[in-house]
Design an enzyme around this catalytic site. Structure first.
Site, PDB file in Angstrom:
ATOM      1  N   ILE A   1       0.843  -1.204   0.000  1.00  9.27           N
ATOM      2  CA  ILE A   1       0.000   0.000   0.000  1.00  9.27           C
ATOM      3  C   ILE A   1       0.874   1.249   0.000  1.00  9.27           C
ATOM      4  O   ILE A   1       0.572   2.227  -0.698  1.00  9.27           O
ATOM      5  CB  ILE A   1      -0.973  -0.009   1.194  1.00  9.27           C
ATOM      6  CG1 ILE A   1      -1.926  -1.209   1.081  1.00  9.27           C
ATOM      7  CG2 ILE A   1      -1.768   1.289   1.250  1.00  9.27           C
ATOM      8  CD1 ILE A   1      -2.807  -1.437   2.294  1.00  9.27           C
TER       9      ILE A   1
ATOM     10  N   HIS B   1     -13.271   3.725   8.124  1.00  6.14           N
ATOM     11  CA  HIS B   1     -12.480   2.515   7.832  1.00  6.14           C
ATOM     12  C   HIS B   1     -12.954   1.864   6.528  1.00  6.14           C
ATOM     13  O   HIS B   1     -13.375   0.701   6.506  1.00  6.14           O
ATOM     14  CB  HIS B   1     -12.576   1.514   8.997  1.00  6.14           C
ATOM     15  CG  HIS B   1     -11.430   0.523   8.998  1.00  6.14           C
ATOM     16  ND1 HIS B   1     -10.975  -0.084  10.139  1.00  6.14           N
ATOM     17  CD2 HIS B   1     -10.654   0.036   7.987  1.00  6.14           C
ATOM     18  CE1 HIS B   1      -9.966  -0.905   9.839  1.00  6.14           C
ATOM     19  NE2 HIS B   1      -9.756  -0.843   8.544  1.00  6.14           N
ATOM     20  N   ILE B   2     -12.855   2.627   5.452  1.00  6.81           N
ATOM     21  CA  ILE B   2     -13.340   2.166   4.141  1.00  6.81           C
ATOM     22  C   ILE B   2     -12.216   2.068   3.113  1.00  6.81           C
ATOM     23  O   ILE B   2     -12.476   1.996   1.916  1.00  6.81           O
ATOM     24  CB  ILE B   2     -14.455   3.097   3.608  1.00  6.81           C
ATOM     25  CG1 ILE B   2     -13.955   4.552   3.540  1.00  6.81           C
ATOM     26  CG2 ILE B   2     -15.712   2.973   4.438  1.00  6.81           C
ATOM     27  CD1 ILE B   2     -14.842   5.482   2.742  1.00  6.81           C
ATOM     28  N   GLY B   3     -10.962   2.043   3.589  1.00  4.82           N
ATOM     29  CA  GLY B   3      -9.826   2.045   2.660  1.00  4.82           C
ATOM     30  C   GLY B   3      -9.913   0.999   1.566  1.00  4.82           C
ATOM     31  O   GLY B   3      -9.669   1.281   0.400  1.00  4.82           O
ATOM     32  N   ALA B   4     -10.270  -0.230   1.941  1.00  2.71           N
ATOM     33  CA  ALA B   4     -10.330  -1.325   0.964  1.00  2.71           C
ATOM     34  C   ALA B   4     -11.723  -1.501   0.376  1.00  2.71           C
ATOM     35  O   ALA B   4     -11.944  -2.407  -0.428  1.00  2.71           O
ATOM     36  CB  ALA B   4      -9.891  -2.627   1.625  1.00  2.71           C
TER      37      ALA B   4
ATOM     38  N   ASP C   1      -8.862   7.348   8.485  1.00  2.30           N
ATOM     39  CA  ASP C   1      -9.800   6.296   8.089  1.00  2.30           C
ATOM     40  C   ASP C   1      -9.898   5.245   9.189  1.00  2.30           C
ATOM     41  O   ASP C   1     -10.796   4.417   9.177  1.00  2.30           O
ATOM     42  CB  ASP C   1      -9.340   5.648   6.777  1.00  2.30           C
ATOM     43  CG  ASP C   1     -10.341   4.626   6.247  1.00  2.30           C
ATOM     44  OD1 ASP C   1     -11.544   4.965   6.160  1.00  2.30           O
ATOM     45  OD2 ASP C   1      -9.938   3.498   5.924  1.00  2.30           O
TER      46      ASP C   1
ATOM     47  N   GLU D   1     -11.906   2.685  17.675  1.00  6.00           N
ATOM     48  CA  GLU D   1     -12.840   2.138  16.702  1.00  6.00           C
ATOM     49  C   GLU D   1     -13.559   0.912  17.299  1.00  6.00           C
ATOM     50  O   GLU D   1     -12.904   0.113  17.952  1.00  6.00           O
ATOM     51  CB  GLU D   1     -12.017   1.726  15.469  1.00  6.00           C
ATOM     52  CG  GLU D   1     -12.800   1.498  14.212  1.00  6.00           C
ATOM     53  CD  GLU D   1     -11.873   1.237  13.019  1.00  6.00           C
ATOM     54  OE1 GLU D   1     -12.149   0.302  12.264  1.00  6.00           O
ATOM     55  OE2 GLU D   1     -10.868   1.960  12.867  1.00  6.00           O
TER      56      GLU D   1
END
Length: 317
Positions: free
Chosen positions: A158, A292-295, A269, A274
């Site tokens: 990444i 937390h939507i990176g992927a 993110d 969390e």
């Protein structure tokens, strides 16, 4: 027949490939406390998870029929990997499938912070009709990314994808990584042409001191990678992005740095607490936020589904 439980979901691409090879795929969402019972009652041999479901020693011990545990994504800190493998269970993940998606989100946060979009999108619906000129003045001192320096902490897949996008935008890249001292990054373009760029590791302090933007790309750690000391080494005009793991960036120190104008903005993110981020973080006008939507792009989820399916078939057929 091997039965697969995709407890946090699985893209149709993966389901189709598995079913074609004779696997049964169950996509029922089972609560954490009921997971072991469900696995045993339904003779599940393959458990697939993302970040929501944990697969700890207790679950592994309670499910002797498990042959394989798969993580749709990179980090496997929600799975007791070594213990599972010691029990003869295959453990797999998809390290390459989501790199581009996460890297693009990093730049979404960077562009948002550089042009105050995160804040103007909050205020325009409230005051855009009555305070237009004042808002225009407030957000008129944005900066361009071209010609700036991008600092990357951790140059795994990444981190490399992030570095390539930075170079493509005309930025200089600095990075710090314990394992990769030199690397050649190849950029591919729409017409088939490729260009290679050579970059070398720098000490962390140098990266922080000389970067206009810093992006963190490290696995889960014991303790902070970026804390009060590290934030103090950054330029007061700089921004920091964390789309890796909550807990690698000290959020208390981050808020202090933003409030005292020792740092310009942040993009997050992932969060220390969390799935209930702190209100101070959520309400801060200098922080661009995502849950937390990176992927979580359509393309990444299709790639993850296919990659998991192919590994499962290879190992269990």
């Amino acid at each position: 027949m091997n039965i697969v439980l995709a407890n946090d979901g699985l893209a149709q691409s993966g389901i189709d490939v598995l079913q074609k090879e004779g696997f049964e795929v169950v996509t029922t969402r089972v609560a954490q406390e009921q997971l072991a019972n469900f696995i045993n009652a339904n003779s599940i041999s393959v458990l697939l998870v993302r970040s929501a479901t944990e697969v700890r020693k207790k679950t592994i011990d309670a499910c002797p029929g498990l042959k394989l545990i798969g993580r749709g994504g990179v980090g496997m800190d929600n799975i007791d990997v070594d213990y599972a493998q010691s029990k003869g269970i295959h453990v797999i993940n998809t390290p390459e499938a989501s790199s581009e998606s996460v890297a693009e989100l990093v730049f979404a946060h960077m562009l948002s912070g550089a042009r105050f979009l995160h804040d103007s999108n909050r205020n325009m619906p409230l005051e855009g009709d009555s305070q237009f000129k004042q808002l225009k003045k407030s957000y008129a001192s944005g900066m361009e990314l071209r010609g700036k320096t991008m600092g990357i902490i951790g140059l795994g897949r990444i981190g490399q994808a992030t570095a390539k996008m930075a170079i493509a935008l005309g930025m200089k890249v600095l990075y710090h990584d314990h394992h990769t001292k030199k690397i050649s990054l190849e950029l591919s373009f729409y017409d088939g042409r490729t260009v290679k760029f050579n970059v070398a590791d720098s000490p962390l302090e140098e990266v922080l001191k000389n970067s206009d933007f810093v992006s963190i790309h490290v696995p889960s750690q014991n303790g902070y990678v970026i804390g009060k000391k590290e934030l103090a080494q950054m330029k007061p005009t700089a921004g920091i992005i964390n789309a890796s793991r909550g807990g690698v960036l000290d959020e208390v120190a981050l808020v202090e740095a933003l409030d005292s104008d020792k740092l310009a903005f942040a993009g997050l993110d992932v969060y220390e607490s969390e799935p209930q981020p702190e209100i101070k973080i959520l309400m801060h006008p200098k922080i661009s936020l995502s849950p937390h939507i990176g992927a979580s792009t359509q393309e990444a989820q299709q790639r993850i589904g296919l990659e998991l399916a192919q590994q499962i078939i290879k190992l269990l057929k």
